[in-house]
Write a protein that holds these residues in place. Structure first.
Motif, mmCIF file in Angstrom:
data_model
loop_
_atom_site.group_PDB
_atom_site.id
_atom_site.type_symbol
_atom_site.label_atom_id
_atom_site.label_comp_id
_atom_site.label_asym_id
_atom_site.label_seq_id
_atom_site.Cartn_x
_atom_site.Cartn_y
_atom_site.Cartn_z
ATOM 1 N N HIS A 1 0.833 -1.206 0.000
ATOM 2 C CA HIS A 1 0.000 0.000 0.000
ATOM 3 C C HIS A 1 0.870 1.260 0.000
ATOM 4 O O HIS A 1 0.609 2.219 -0.734
ATOM 5 N N ASN B 1 -4.921 -0.014 -3.318
ATOM 6 C CA ASN B 1 -5.694 -0.915 -2.461
ATOM 7 C C ASN B 1 -5.335 -2.383 -2.702
ATOM 8 O O ASN B 1 -5.335 -3.196 -1.773
ATOM 9 N N ASN C 1 -7.969 -10.559 2.656
ATOM 10 C CA ASN C 1 -8.051 -9.109 2.454
ATOM 11 C C ASN C 1 -8.730 -8.734 1.146
ATOM 12 O O ASN C 1 -9.178 -7.602 0.986
ATOM 13 N N ASP D 1 -9.384 -4.644 2.022
ATOM 14 C CA ASP D 1 -8.908 -4.126 0.732
ATOM 15 C C ASP D 1 -9.878 -4.474 -0.385
ATOM 16 O O ASP D 1 -10.111 -3.673 -1.292
ATOM 17 N N LYS E 1 -12.694 -2.039 -0.446
ATOM 18 C CA LYS E 1 -12.272 -0.749 -1.006
ATOM 19 C C LYS E 1 -12.174 -0.822 -2.528
ATOM 20 O O LYS E 1 -12.554 0.124 -3.231
#
Length: 422
Positions: free
Chosen positions: A22, A175, A364, A372, A375
């Motif tokens: 990230h 992301n 994730n 993530d 997002k």
């Protein structure tokens, strides 16, 4: 102590690699990373780098984060009436804003805040030295910092370095970069394991590799690279078949059909009894067939990662059809696994790190708000709509996801504690 050190190393590597993904792509997109944190909770150590990022180590080893400029829940709250002190640069512009009672800035100016705009106008207004008869206005340096109430110093976040100012593609890549780094780490770790053990195992064959001297297999006359055709009249087609039959017969004589140099013979042997996770299993002292070429070992890193990904998706599917907290694990589970790995040597620790890394990457990417994957889903929706979602709605969705994850983590952690300590 060995377990604690192993746990901290495994945890630290996974978090740093994930968050660095990230961090790196946020920097490439021109997004200011205000903080790079390892761990959660109270701060143990903090250092502001020349790049404007504050690097912190926090008390609780249950995660980490990168704090990117412009995300609503990451902004420093400056409210009217707040006492603070200002440190000016050589041109009379504000270089540091201190709202912490834990930090004292020499030669700073006391100020009672009226209003501050640290995003667009870059100004701060207030009453200086307690004099409310005259309002003063200062220009704030674009790269100024704020010393927050907990003593952490971070850069301010002008509009041009905020997350939403980056392109939709750059935000999506930022992301995705954390899970991507976890997959890359897994591949590298499996390649390293292949070189450490001198090759990559081939599980889809009934051909074995080496036979350990003094083992039941060696005493029965089984040679390296033999093929195990059958055990107790059950056909053996691959390594999984072989291990399943042997492990199911600890201390019991079994009959095996073995092929060596094109010749078949039938032998009898008794697997020795060992313990694994509290269960007695059989063992005869043979390893899987190995490919030892450099290309094979590198390719094996990719194939092992892919095989593990498929197994994890099967496990996720079983959660949908029959949810159980026993199918999940948190920091306590990770600590227990670290304890077992530490007692079995460096190769087991590396395998554990690879296993946890790919798990972290996949979990994730689940489309859950605050993850993530959630997002990225919001990024995709924004791209399809041609405009960003209302910040309040997005904030509510993210908060709901965060609450869900926190509740689930508490339940999983308590379940792990109950399983392992009660």
């Amino acid at each position: 102590m060995r377990t604690i050190v192993t746990f901290l190393i495994v945890f630290g590597v996974l978090v740093i690699v994930h968050e660095f993904g990230h961090f790196f792509f946020a920097k490439r997109a021109g997004i200011l990373v205000r903080e790079f944190a390892i761990g959660m909770g109270p701060k143990i150590y903090a250092h502001m780098g020349k790049d404007g990022t504050t690097y912190t180590l926090r008390l609780l080893p249950i995660g980490g984060y990168v704090r990117m400029a412009g995300l609503e829940d990451e902004e420093t709250e400056l409210s009217p009436g707040m006492p603070m002190s200002l440190e000016l640069d050589g041109q009379g512009n504000v270089q540091r804003i201190n709202v912490s009672k834990k930090v004292q800035l020499p030669n700073s100016i006391p100020l009672e805040l009226i209003a501050a705009d640290l995003v667009d106008d870059l100004t701060i207004r207030g009453y200086e030295n307690g004099d409310e008869s005259q309002e003063v206005i200062y220009t704030v340096n674009h790269d100024a910092t704020v010393i927050e109430e907990n003593g952490t110093e971070v850069r301010i976040a002008p509009r041009d370095v905020q997350f939403q100012s980056a392109t939709i593609g750059a935000r999506m890549l930022t992301n995705f970069a954390g899970p991507m780094n976890n997959f890359i780490l897994t591949i590298i770790l499996f390649i390293a394991l292949a070189f450490m053990q001198g090759g990559i195992s081939v599980p889809n064959t009934n051909q074995i590799g080496t036979v350990q001297p003094g083992s039941p297999a060696a005493e029965a006359g089984i040679e390296d690279n033999s093929r195990i055709l059958a055990i107790n009249d059950k056909e053996i087609s691959d390594w999984n078949d072989l291990t399943a039959e042997i492990q199911a017969n600890p201390g019991k004589e079994v009959t095996m059909v073995v092929a060596e140099d094109g010749n078949e013979r039938t032998i009898s042997l008794t697997p020795e009894t060992t313990e694994n996770a509290g269960q007695k299993i059989g063992r005869i002292g043979v390893g899987p067939h190995m490919k030892t070429g450099i290309v094979d070992m590198v390719a094996g890193g990719f194939s092992q990662t892919w095989n593990l990904v498929k197994e994890i998706f099967k496990a996720l599917g079983s959660l949908v059809t029959g949810f159980s907290l026993n199918k999940l694990g948190g920091p306590v589970m990770m600590y227990q696994m670290s304890s077992q790995a530490a007692s079995q040597g460096i190769r087991t620790v590396i395998y554990l790190m690879a296993f946890l890394s790919v798990n972290l990457g996949i979990v994730n990417l689940l489309p859950i708000p605050a993850f993530d994957g959630g997002k990225i889903l919001l990024n995709i929706i924004e791209a399809l709509r041609g405009k960003p979602m209302d910040p309040e709605k997005e904030g509510l969705i993210t908060m709901a996801g965060f609450v869900f994850i926190m509740v689930l983590m508490i339940l999983v952690t308590w379940n792990d504690i109950s399983r392992f300590f009660f």
